[in-house]
Design a protein around this motif. Structure first.
Motif, PDB file in Angstrom:
ATOM      1  N   ALA A  99      39.884  44.543  48.926  1.00  0.00           N
ATOM      2  CA  ALA A  99      41.413  45.061  48.213  1.00  0.00           C
ATOM      3  C   ALA A  99      42.236  44.002  48.271  1.00  0.00           C
ATOM      4  CB  ALA A  99      42.210  45.245  50.343  1.00  0.00           C
ATOM      5  N   ALA A 100      41.088  42.556  48.092  1.00  0.00           N
ATOM      6  CA  ALA A 100      42.137  41.281  47.978  1.00  0.00           C
ATOM      7  C   ALA A 100      42.034  40.727  46.339  1.00  0.00           C
ATOM      8  CB  ALA A 100      41.237  39.684  48.440  1.00  0.00           C
ATOM      9  N   ILE A 101      40.999  41.097  45.981  1.00  0.00           N
ATOM     10  CA  ILE A 101      41.023  41.699  43.995  1.00  0.00           C
ATOM     11  C   ILE A 101      41.929  42.139  43.712  1.00  0.00           C
ATOM     12  CG2 ILE A 101      39.491  42.038  42.844  1.00  0.00           C
ATOM     13  CD1 ILE A 101      37.218  40.985  43.798  1.00  0.00           C
ATOM     14  N   GLY A 102      41.890  43.618  44.445  1.00  0.00           N
ATOM     15  CA  GLY A 102      43.330  44.414  43.702  1.00  0.00           C
ATOM     16  C   GLY A 102      44.613  43.650  44.067  1.00  0.00           C
ATOM     17  N   LEU A 103      44.767  43.245  45.451  1.00  0.00           N
ATOM     18  CA  LEU A 103      45.700  42.444  45.318  1.00  0.00           C
ATOM     19  C   LEU A 103      46.257  41.693  44.343  1.00  0.00           C
ATOM     20  CD1 LEU A 103      48.626  42.342  48.060  1.00  0.00           C
ATOM     21  CD2 LEU A 103      47.537  40.758  49.151  1.00  0.00           C
ATOM     22  N   THR A 104      45.709  40.850  43.662  1.00  0.00           N
ATOM     23  CA  THR A 104      45.621  39.767  42.146  1.00  0.00           C
ATOM     24  C   THR A 104      46.918  40.867  41.751  1.00  0.00           C
ATOM     25  OG1 THR A 104      43.749  40.446  41.319  1.00  0.00           O
ATOM     26  CG2 THR A 104      43.879  38.309  43.342  1.00  0.00           C
ATOM     27  N   TRP A 105      46.715  42.032  41.545  1.00  0.00           N
ATOM     28  CA  TRP A 105      46.815  43.078  39.884  1.00  0.00           C
ATOM     29  C   TRP A 105      47.759  43.750  40.908  1.00  0.00           C
ATOM     30  CZ3 TRP A 105      41.547  43.774  40.643  1.00  0.00           C
ATOM     31  CH2 TRP A 105      41.280  44.752  41.173  1.00  0.00           C
ATOM     32  N   GLU A 106      47.977  44.233  42.028  1.00  0.00           N
ATOM     33  CA  GLU A 106      48.514  45.557  42.202  1.00  0.00           C
ATOM     34  C   GLU A 106      50.503  44.557  43.071  1.00  0.00           C
ATOM     35  OE1 GLU A 106      48.299  48.001  42.464  1.00  0.00           O
ATOM     36  OE2 GLU A 106      46.125  49.119  42.419  1.00  0.00           O
ATOM     37  N   ALA A 107      50.084  43.218  43.204  1.00  0.00           N
ATOM     38  CA  ALA A 107      51.131  43.083  43.634  1.00  0.00           C
ATOM     39  C   ALA A 107      52.321  42.390  43.068  1.00  0.00           C
ATOM     40  CB  ALA A 107      50.970  41.785  44.369  1.00  0.00           C
ATOM     41  N   PRO A 108      51.558  41.715  41.413  1.00  0.00           N
ATOM     42  CA  PRO A 108      52.685  41.716  40.403  1.00  0.00           C
ATOM     43  C   PRO A 108      52.768  42.803  39.548  1.00  0.00           C
ATOM     44  CG  PRO A 108      50.786  40.241  40.104  1.00  0.00           C
ATOM     45  CD  PRO A 108      50.740  41.430  41.321  1.00  0.00           C
TER      46      PRO A 108
END
Length: 186
Positions: free
Chosen positions: A45-54
């Protein structure tokens, strides 16, 4: 039936995103998942946040969106950003479970090409399936026309683009390295 799925798409999106942690908790309580699965879910989830947030922030707040939402969200876009981040964690854990199914056990004990390749293949397939399900249900579509996100092919009138494929090539490699390193940190 397909129209019902299309109409419920965003709600199903939220159900899967927020439902997976609940499912993982049930598996944990039943002894089918362990603390490592929870840790790997959080890492994913933390890795995914790196592209989901932008992606979500640029698409909701800027003049250069990455995603076009064909229909408005029934809730604030940040709820969907969190849901997609949880989806990413779930996709990574599913990759681990697939590696456990197709690779020699125990998995994630040392570097093995087969484990990594299963996770990369799953990342590529899942990225395609997520985008395919969205465009065919008129939910969201990656904006075409950017040089860094060319159209790979079309499904009807809808583009399937390149952007998530390199991300889901690199992300499982990073995830796998972190998963292997975490063995030494526990």
């Amino acid at each position: 039936m397909s129209q019902l799925f299309k109409n419920a798409y965003y709600w199903l999106d939220l159900l899967v995103g927020f439902g997976f942690p609940a499912l993982l908790f049930v598996f944990y309580r039943l002894g089918k998942a362990g603390r490592r699965d929870w840790r790997l879910f959080c890492v994913g989830a933390a890795i995914g946040l790196t592209w989901e947030a932008p992606i979500f922030a640029l698409s909701a707040l800027s003049q250069t969106p990455i995603v076009h939402w064909a229909r408005p969200f029934p809730m604030h876009w940040t709820i969907f950003m969190i849901s997609h981040t949880l989806w990413d964690g779930a996709i990574f854990v599913a990759g681990v479970w697939l590696a456990a199914l197709f690779c020699k056990k125990p998995i994630l004990e040392r570097f093995r090409w087969r484990e990594l390749l299963v996770m990369i293949a799953w990342g590529q397939v899942s990225a395609f399936l997520v985008e395919f399900s969205s465009v065919t249900n008129d939910a969201w579509v990656y904006v075409e026309g950017y040089w860094w996100n060319p159209v790979l092919f079309r499904v009807g009138e809808h583009p399937i683009t390149l952007m998530m494929q390199p991300i889901w090539l690199a992300a499982p490699i990073l995830f796998y390295i972190i998963a292997l390193m975490s063995l030494f940190l526990l």
